[in-house]
Enzyme design. Structure first.
Site, mmCIF file in Angstrom:
data_model
loop_
_atom_site.group_PDB
_atom_site.id
_atom_site.type_symbol
_atom_site.label_atom_id
_atom_site.label_comp_id
_atom_site.label_asym_id
_atom_site.label_seq_id
_atom_site.Cartn_x
_atom_site.Cartn_y
_atom_site.Cartn_z
ATOM 1 N N ALA A 111 0.835 -1.207 0.000
ATOM 2 C CA ALA A 111 0.000 0.000 0.000
ATOM 3 C C ALA A 111 0.867 1.254 0.000
ATOM 4 C CB ALA A 111 -0.930 -0.005 1.204
ATOM 5 N N TYR A 112 1.913 1.249 0.807
ATOM 6 C CA TYR A 112 2.835 2.384 0.850
ATOM 7 C C TYR A 112 3.468 2.617 -0.520
ATOM 8 C CZ TYR A 112 6.894 5.132 2.453
ATOM 9 O OH TYR A 112 7.863 6.099 2.639
ATOM 10 N N ASN A 113 3.880 1.530 -1.170
ATOM 11 C CA ASN A 113 4.489 1.655 -2.493
ATOM 12 C C ASN A 113 3.496 2.159 -3.527
ATOM 13 O OD1 ASN A 113 6.865 0.758 -1.441
ATOM 14 N ND2 ASN A 113 6.783 -1.283 -2.357
#
Length: 208
Positions: A111-113
């Site tokens: 999700a961060y990526n």
């Protein structure tokens, strides 16, 4: 407080404004505060962020939204609000703080990526759109950096922290100053021919 420490170090050359930069009104408020203090702004560093790092299927709608808001919407709104000043002067520098994990993949970073990858895409799109108007747009993409967040991860989940370290050939995390020095270079007039780049500061965790 941080603002007091900065004021002591840099005399009165700071302005302070607290806002949710993932909202248009927050970015506009920051712009107003900066213009009131400095008159005009030609350098923007999009460094608001902070993802929720966890296995993808353990995310909730709230943590997914928070991760996208903090890392992508902040950069979108601030760039949109500050760009007109730069275009009026035919000079500007937008420097985004991305993530090397977009390139190498890391445990629990999907999700961060997704959010930081959106920022990387924003970088190339804006760089091409405004390349002939004196505005450069680049991203500095660190690996793990020795911040308070890193210390919390290392203390709470040493096994996960070690997995982050294992992809860095130098065998250590970066230091804040090592990332800041690249940001400082990109903000200078001498970096006028560098635009649309994602520049990793990563101890070799990705190469080429």
């Amino acid at each position: 407080m941080l603002c007091e420490r900065l004021a002591a170090k840099h005399a009165d050359a700071i302005a302070v404004h607290a806002a949710d930069l993932s909202e248009e009104q927050g970015a506009q408020g920051l712009h107003r505060a900066a213009v009131e203090r400095f008159g005009s702004v030609q350098i923007l560093v999009n460094c608001a962020g902070g993802g929720v790092i966890r296995p993808f299927l353990e995310h909730t709608p709230e943590t997914l939204k928070a991760t996208i808001d903090r890392n992508l919407w902040t950069a979108l709104w601030c760039s949109r609000v500050f760009l007109p000043d730069m275009l009026a002067r035919q000079y500007g520098r937008i420097i985004n703080i991305g993530a090397d994990s977009v390139r190498n993949g890391l445990p629990d970073h999907a999700a961060y990526n997704a959010a930081k990858g959106g920022m990387h895409g924003l970088t190339t799109g804006l760089a091409r759109e405004f390349a002939r108007q004196g505005v450069t747009v680049n991203t500095v993409a660190p690996c793990a950096v020795n911040t308070e967040v890193w210390v919390r991860i290392k203390n709470a989940n040493p096994e996960l922290a070690q997995r982050f370290l294992d992809v860095i050939p130098m065998g250590r995390v970066g230091e804040i100053e090592e990332v800041a020095s690249m940001v400082g270079y990109l903000a200078q007039p001498e970096a006028a021919f560098v635009t649309g780049q994602v520049i990793s500061v990563n101890g070799g965790s990705t190469m080429l």
